[in-house]
Design a protein around this motif. Structure first.
Motif, PDB file in Angstrom:
ATOM      1  N   ILE A   1      50.594  39.690  33.759  1.00 35.24           N
ATOM      2  CA  ILE A   1      49.745  39.014  34.745  1.00 35.24           C
ATOM      3  C   ILE A   1      50.573  37.983  35.512  1.00 35.24           C
ATOM      4  N   PRO A   2      50.534  37.978  36.840  1.00 37.04           N
ATOM      5  CA  PRO A   2      51.262  36.962  37.610  1.00 37.04           C
ATOM      6  C   PRO A   2      50.798  35.555  37.235  1.00 37.04           C
ATOM      7  N   ILE A   3      51.732  34.624  37.201  1.00 33.84           N
ATOM      8  CA  ILE A   3      51.432  33.243  36.825  1.00 33.84           C
ATOM      9  C   ILE A   3      51.948  32.304  37.915  1.00 33.84           C
ATOM     10  N   VAL A   4      51.109  31.334  38.291  1.00 29.74           N
ATOM     11  CA  VAL A   4      51.507  30.275  39.224  1.00 29.74           C
ATOM     12  C   VAL A   4      51.479  28.960  38.457  1.00 29.74           C
ATOM     13  N   PHE A   5      52.621  28.295  38.324  1.00 32.36           N
ATOM     14  CA  PHE A   5      52.685  27.023  37.623  1.00 32.36           C
ATOM     15  C   PHE A   5      52.765  25.873  38.618  1.00 32.36           C
TER      16      PHE A   5
END
Length: 337
Positions: free
Chosen positions: A122-126
């Motif tokens: 799953i793509p993750i944006v931090f």
């Protein structure tokens, strides 16, 4: 420079709990939303929705910039650690098991690392104040690789500058106290930077450690009892989200202190210097919106929020018997009278 009237200014925008919490949790809720044709964001928070209020407002503004509105064109499934950071890995793993379009992991390195360990699909944006490359979160800023991208500010990098500002308002002091959270992944790096700054300034550092609210009072007591000129907080989300509590302690103990978050001087503390969290969280919303539109996290460069803001509370300075140098006042982003 902008002057604010009053002894206290609350910058958080209170939003109803309905806006923070999904109507039902878990895979069944996510599947139900997907059946309605909405993409779903998994949102991993280290604190409570109330503590994240102003950050969430900025994140939603970023989503709106990308053309998305919660409840209408996108749904958000929240998980909150309520200040218990050891819960983050399990909460991240729970989100990683759901059919989400993207996971957003704002609020520091601990949240980003927990999300990264939970899923490689799953793509993750931090969103964080430290260096995501040095922390092993991404391969590079321009080409992150893997399934993570996000936003980084300069809060961690400028921790040494806080000591320099404190020395400016207390020029005759020979020692200063430094507050560190030993559980932070960036604490060692920040301590090295602060020690280098202390050496160049010719002052002694007293290192105080705290990773729980019950330890806060002792830090201010030690600062006062050791005769330190002031207390300099390292950059850490746990401290930033407790700005009002720290400001109340600073006032009670009559300690000059500087933190990373503007919420501290707005609540009655002396000064703050750090990255603009409203910009970094808004940018995280924009990054999430780009992924919702089909862009790949591995190809989205990490965004750098380079704005650093200085807030000074003149009432706090007067109560402490401090005359703030004009050079510092003219360089401040906001001066609170």
């Amino acid at each position: 420079m902008r002057f604010l009237r009053g002894t206290f200014a609350d910058t958080t925008r209170r939003l109803g709990r309905r806006g923070f919490i999904a109507l039902a949790g878990g895979a069944s809720w996510t599947a139900s939303v997907r059946a309605q044709g909405l993409p779903v964001i998994g949102y991993l928070g280290s604190e409570s929705p109330e503590r994240y209020a102003s950050r969430l407002a900025a994140f939603r503004e970023g989503l709106a910039d990308a053309g998305y509105a919660e409840g209408r064109t996108v749904a958000i499934d929240y998980r909150w650690a309520d200040g218990q950071y050891n819960r983050l890995p399990a909460l991240a793993k729970e989100l990683g098991s759901l059919p989400l379009t993207v996971i957003v992991a704002p609020g520091g390195a601990e949240v980003a690392l927990a999300a990264k360990s939970a899923t490689a699909k799953i793509p993750i944006v931090f969103e964080m104040g430290g260096d995501p490359v040095a922390l092993g979160v991404v391969e590079s800023l321009s080409r992150p690789g893997g399934n993570l991208t996000g936003v980084s500010s300069l809060s961690v990098e400028v921790s040494r500058k806080r000591l320099e500002f404190m020395r400016e308002v207390r020029p005759t002091a020979g020692r200063f106290a430094v507050a560190l959270n030993p559980r932070s992944p960036t604490s060692d790096t920040q301590l090295k930077n602060l020690q280098a700054a202390a050496l160049s300034l010719g002052v002694e550092l007293i290192v105080l450690k705290a990773s729980a609210e019950a330890e806060f009072d002792a830090m201010f007591t030690a600062t006062r009892d050791e005769g330190a000129g002031g207390l300099v907080f390292s950059s850490d989300p746990y401290f930033a989200y407790r700005s009002q509590q720290l400001a109340a302690l600073a006032v009670r103990h009559k300690v000059a202190a500087i933190t990373q978050s503007r919420d501290f001087p707005l609540a009655g503390g002396l000064m703050s210097y750090g990255g603009d969290f409203s910009q970094s969280h808004r940018q995280a919303g924009r990054q999430a919106g780009r992924i919702l539109k089909g862009e790949k996290a591995s190809e989205l460069p990490v965004q750098r929020v380079t704005k650093v803001e200085l807030f000074i509370n003149l009432k706090a300075a007067a109560d402490l018997g401090i005359t703030v140098p004009l050079s510092l006042l003219t360089s401040a982003d906001q001066v609170i009278e």
